[in-house]
Every structure is written in C-alpha cells, then in structure tokens.
Design a protein around this motif. Structure first.
Motif, PDB file in Angstrom:
ATOM      1  N   TRP A  11      40.815 -13.441  13.523  1.00  0.00           N
ATOM      2  CA  TRP A  11      39.826 -12.534  14.108  1.00  0.00           C
ATOM      3  C   TRP A  11      38.409 -13.081  13.936  1.00  0.00           C
ATOM      4  O   TRP A  11      37.579 -13.013  14.835  1.00  0.00           O
ATOM      5  CB  TRP A  11      39.947 -11.178  13.442  1.00  0.00           C
ATOM      6  CG  TRP A  11      39.418 -10.021  14.226  1.00  0.00           C
ATOM      7  CD1 TRP A  11      38.622 -10.054  15.330  1.00  0.00           C
ATOM      8  CD2 TRP A  11      39.659  -8.643  13.964  1.00  0.00           C
ATOM      9  NE1 TRP A  11      38.353  -8.792  15.763  1.00  0.00           N
ATOM     10  CE2 TRP A  11      38.980  -7.900  14.950  1.00  0.00           C
ATOM     11  CE3 TRP A  11      40.372  -7.959  13.004  1.00  0.00           C
ATOM     12  CZ2 TRP A  11      38.995  -6.512  14.979  1.00  0.00           C
ATOM     13  CZ3 TRP A  11      40.395  -6.577  13.042  1.00  0.00           C
ATOM     14  CH2 TRP A  11      39.720  -5.865  14.023  1.00  0.00           C
TER      15      TRP A  11
ATOM     16  N   THR B 288      41.120  -4.566  23.432  1.00  0.00           N
ATOM     17  CA  THR B 288      39.783  -4.105  23.755  1.00  0.00           C
ATOM     18  C   THR B 288      39.407  -3.087  22.692  1.00  0.00           C
ATOM     19  O   THR B 288      40.122  -2.124  22.459  1.00  0.00           O
ATOM     20  CB  THR B 288      39.729  -3.456  25.146  1.00  0.00           C
ATOM     21  OG1 THR B 288      40.675  -2.398  25.202  1.00  0.00           O
ATOM     22  CG2 THR B 288      40.022  -4.472  26.223  1.00  0.00           C
TER      23      THR B 288
ATOM     24  N   THR C 102      38.700 -16.242  19.310  1.00  0.00           N
ATOM     25  CA  THR C 102      38.543 -15.086  20.198  1.00  0.00           C
ATOM     26  C   THR C 102      39.893 -14.485  20.589  1.00  0.00           C
ATOM     27  O   THR C 102      39.959 -13.656  21.495  1.00  0.00           O
ATOM     28  CB  THR C 102      37.791 -15.501  21.480  1.00  0.00           C
ATOM     29  OG1 THR C 102      38.549 -16.515  22.146  1.00  0.00           O
ATOM     30  CG2 THR C 102      36.407 -16.011  21.154  1.00  0.00           C
TER      31      THR C 102
ATOM     32  N   VAL D 222      38.016  -2.165  18.568  1.00  0.00           N
ATOM     33  CA  VAL D 222      38.278  -2.576  17.193  1.00  0.00           C
ATOM     34  C   VAL D 222      39.350  -1.719  16.530  1.00  0.00           C
ATOM     35  O   VAL D 222      40.021  -2.172  15.607  1.00  0.00           O
ATOM     36  CB  VAL D 222      36.959  -2.491  16.380  1.00  0.00           C
ATOM     37  CG1 VAL D 222      37.171  -2.847  14.938  1.00  0.00           C
ATOM     38  CG2 VAL D 222      35.908  -3.384  16.989  1.00  0.00           C
TER      39      VAL D 222
ATOM     40  N   ASP E 152      40.091 -10.581  20.119  1.00  0.00           N
ATOM     41  CA  ASP E 152      39.260  -9.912  21.125  1.00  0.00           C
ATOM     42  C   ASP E 152      39.865 -10.024  22.512  1.00  0.00           C
ATOM     43  O   ASP E 152      39.712  -9.120  23.341  1.00  0.00           O
ATOM     44  CB  ASP E 152      37.855 -10.512  21.124  1.00  0.00           C
ATOM     45  CG  ASP E 152      37.134 -10.270  19.817  1.00  0.00           C
ATOM     46  OD1 ASP E 152      37.387  -9.226  19.191  1.00  0.00           O
ATOM     47  OD2 ASP E 152      36.330 -11.127  19.419  1.00  0.00           O
ATOM     48  N   ARG E 153      40.564 -11.116  22.769  1.00  0.00           N
ATOM     49  CA  ARG E 153      41.209 -11.313  24.058  1.00  0.00           C
ATOM     50  C   ARG E 153      42.422 -10.390  24.212  1.00  0.00           C
ATOM     51  O   ARG E 153      42.680  -9.858  25.286  1.00  0.00           O
ATOM     52  CB  ARG E 153      41.639 -12.784  24.175  1.00  0.00           C
ATOM     53  CG  ARG E 153      42.224 -13.154  25.502  1.00  0.00           C
ATOM     54  CD  ARG E 153      42.597 -14.603  25.516  1.00  0.00           C
ATOM     55  NE  ARG E 153      43.745 -14.791  24.631  1.00  0.00           N
ATOM     56  CZ  ARG E 153      44.352 -15.938  24.436  1.00  0.00           C
ATOM     57  NH1 ARG E 153      43.904 -17.024  25.024  1.00  0.00           N
ATOM     58  NH2 ARG E 153      45.386 -16.026  23.637  1.00  0.00           N
TER      59      ARG E 153
END
Length: 89
Positions: free
Chosen positions: A22, A33, A26, A35, A29-30
């Motif tokens: 993390w 969507t 990325t 947190v 994050d990919r």
C-alpha cells in the motif's frame, strides 16, 4: 522480480506485506476506491485482501485464475482463525 518481492513480504506476514504494498506501490489504490475497504481487509482478512490486490487487473477486474488466488487467500484467513480457536482449547 515482482513475484520474488511479493513472496518475501508474504513470508513476513500478510499484514506487513499489505501495508508495504500500500505504501510503496499503487496496486491497492488501483484495486480499491477509498480507504475503508482495504483497511477492513487489513484488519479482518489480510490474505484475502492481498490476493485481491495482486489478482486485480485495471481493465477487467478479477477474473479466471485471479478468483482462485482470492479463494486461497480466504481459505488461509479462515484457517488462521480456526487454528487459533483450536489451540485455545
């Protein structure tokens, strides 16, 4: 080379591997969507979340063998919870 780094991190522990992934890539994050979902995955189902992150493809999502990776992660998570309950008895 990426698989070797992933294997080394996973040997340390799924939570450490997920946090390092993390922070330095990325990929999380990919795959997600927001947190909240990866944070819950980090706390409750780290192997499943880690498998989903590495099986996720940006265009198609998770498909085919990727679901097998996620399922193996889920089985590892469930077995770790079950093994802990059995050892407490």
């Amino acid at each position: 080379m990426g698989c070797c780094i992933f294997a080394a991190m996973a040997a340390i522990g799924p939570r450490v591997a997920l946090v390092l992934t993390w922070l330095f890539t990325t990929l999380v994050d990919r795959a997600f969507t927001g947190v909240l979902l990866p944070l819950l995955g980090l706390i409750l189902l780290p192997w499943t979340t880690l498998g989903f992150v590495f099986a996720y493809a940006p265009v198609a999502g998770v498909h085919g063998v990727g679901w097998l990776v996620v399922l193996i992660g889920l089985l590892l998570d469930l077995s770790s919870y079950g093994g802990g309950a059995r050892s407490r008895r």
